[in-house]
Design a protein around this motif. Structure first.
Motif, PDB file in Angstrom:
ATOM      1  N   VAL A   5       0.859  -1.072  -0.330  1.00 55.64           N
ATOM      2  CA  VAL A   5      -0.152   0.079   0.130  1.00 55.64           C
ATOM      3  C   VAL A   5       0.830   1.442  -0.157  1.00 55.64           C
ATOM      4  O   VAL A   5       1.944   1.520   0.902  1.00 55.64           O
ATOM      5  N   ASP A   6       1.049   2.074  -0.978  1.00 56.03           N
ATOM      6  CA  ASP A   6       0.902   3.186  -0.649  1.00 56.03           C
ATOM      7  C   ASP A   6       0.591   4.515  -0.647  1.00 56.03           C
ATOM      8  O   ASP A   6      -0.147   4.777  -0.167  1.00 56.03           O
ATOM      9  N   VAL A  27      -5.103   1.251   9.514  1.00 57.37           N
ATOM     10  CA  VAL A  27      -3.960   0.974  10.572  1.00 57.37           C
ATOM     11  C   VAL A  27      -3.256   2.361  10.601  1.00 57.37           C
ATOM     12  O   VAL A  27      -3.231   3.889   9.653  1.00 57.37           O
ATOM     13  N   ASP A  28      -3.186   3.523  11.854  1.00 55.81           N
ATOM     14  CA  ASP A  28      -3.012   5.181  11.875  1.00 55.81           C
ATOM     15  C   ASP A  28      -4.003   5.365  11.202  1.00 55.81           C
ATOM     16  O   ASP A  28      -2.701   6.310  10.257  1.00 55.81           O
ATOM     17  N   GLY A  29      -5.191   5.364  10.434  1.00 57.91           N
ATOM     18  CA  GLY A  29      -6.160   6.127   9.448  1.00 57.91           C
ATOM     19  C   GLY A  29      -5.656   5.771   7.853  1.00 57.91           C
ATOM     20  O   GLY A  29      -6.332   6.437   7.189  1.00 57.91           O
ATOM     21  N   PHE A  30      -4.657   4.552   7.872  1.00 55.86           N
ATOM     22  CA  PHE A  30      -4.298   4.297   6.159  1.00 55.86           C
ATOM     23  C   PHE A  30      -4.353   2.656   6.282  1.00 55.86           C
ATOM     24  O   PHE A  30      -4.162   2.442   7.370  1.00 55.86           O
ATOM     25  N   GLY A  31      -4.084   2.312   4.946  1.00 54.68           N
ATOM     26  CA  GLY A  31      -4.488   1.426   4.940  1.00 54.68           C
ATOM     27  C   GLY A  31      -3.590   0.375   5.312  1.00 54.68           C
ATOM     28  O   GLY A  31      -2.628   1.254   4.677  1.00 54.68           O
ATOM     29  N   GLY A  32      -3.087  -0.507   5.335  1.00 56.82           N
ATOM     30  CA  GLY A  32      -1.693  -1.364   5.490  1.00 56.82           C
ATOM     31  C   GLY A  32      -1.640  -2.810   5.215  1.00 56.82           C
ATOM     32  O   GLY A  32      -3.074  -3.213   5.199  1.00 56.82           O
ATOM     33  N   PRO A  44      -7.851 -13.951  -5.385  1.00 59.51           N
ATOM     34  CA  PRO A  44      -8.928 -13.304  -6.553  1.00 59.51           C
ATOM     35  C   PRO A  44      -8.941 -11.825  -5.246  1.00 59.51           C
ATOM     36  O   PRO A  44      -9.771 -11.176  -5.934  1.00 59.51           O
ATOM     37  N   GLU A  45      -9.902 -12.227  -4.659  1.00 60.83           N
ATOM     38  CA  GLU A  45     -10.411 -11.160  -3.677  1.00 60.83           C
ATOM     39  C   GLU A  45      -8.994 -10.143  -3.043  1.00 60.83           C
ATOM     40  O   GLU A  45      -9.626  -9.231  -3.567  1.00 60.83           O
ATOM     41  N   VAL A  46      -8.090 -10.253  -3.345  1.00 60.47           N
ATOM     42  CA  VAL A  46      -6.821  -8.987  -3.261  1.00 60.47           C
ATOM     43  C   VAL A  46      -6.645  -8.618  -4.252  1.00 60.47           C
ATOM     44  O   VAL A  46      -6.964  -7.869  -4.802  1.00 60.47           O
ATOM     45  N   MET A  47      -6.808  -9.242  -5.631  1.00 60.11           N
ATOM     46  CA  MET A  47      -6.921  -8.042  -7.194  1.00 60.11           C
ATOM     47  C   MET A  47      -8.201  -7.528  -6.806  1.00 60.11           C
ATOM     48  O   MET A  47      -8.040  -6.497  -7.969  1.00 60.11           O
ATOM     49  N   GLU A  48      -9.643  -8.461  -6.768  1.00 55.19           N
ATOM     50  CA  GLU A  48      -9.736  -7.394  -6.407  1.00 55.19           C
ATOM     51  C   GLU A  48      -9.846  -6.131  -6.063  1.00 55.19           C
ATOM     52  O   GLU A  48     -10.927  -4.612  -6.089  1.00 55.19           O
ATOM     53  N   ALA A  49      -9.218  -6.080  -4.023  1.00 56.86           N
ATOM     54  CA  ALA A  49      -9.476  -4.581  -3.585  1.00 56.86           C
ATOM     55  C   ALA A  49      -8.008  -3.997  -4.283  1.00 56.86           C
ATOM     56  O   ALA A  49      -8.345  -2.987  -4.277  1.00 56.86           O
ATOM     57  N   VAL A  50      -7.341  -4.846  -5.300  1.00 58.28           N
ATOM     58  CA  VAL A  50      -6.231  -3.776  -5.911  1.00 58.28           C
ATOM     59  C   VAL A  50      -7.277  -2.069  -7.160  1.00 58.28           C
ATOM     60  O   VAL A  50      -7.251  -1.778  -6.866  1.00 58.28           O
TER      61      VAL A  50
END
Length: 71
Positions: A5-6, A27-32, A44-50
């Motif tokens: 995650v950038d 985490v701390d107001g950001f995704g991590g 496939p769930e991770v690809m969908e999140a991307v």
């Protein structure tokens, strides 16, 4: 595949954490990425999140060639 995650792009919508809580966390107001879960395989769930990340802050390395390109 390795997911990251950038934090400069992430604005904390937590879409990723809601979609794949086993991989992402808020985490701390950001995704991590959860520690130890950077390596995801071809999930496939991770690809969908991307694809669905509203800030386009999630990236993957080592993606299969058939993965869709991000705009």
């Amino acid at each position: 595949m390795k997911v990251f995650v950038d934090r400069d792009l992430c604005y904390g919508s937590a879409e990723c954490a809601h979609r794949v809580p086993a991989v992402f966390e808020f985490v701390d107001g950001f995704g991590g990425v959860r520690p130890g879960r950077e390596e995801t395989g071809e999930d496939p769930e991770v690809m969908e999140a991307v694809e669905k990340c509203p800030s386009q802050a999630i990236g993957i390395t080592g993606a299969p060639r058939s993965a869709p390109d991000r705009p």
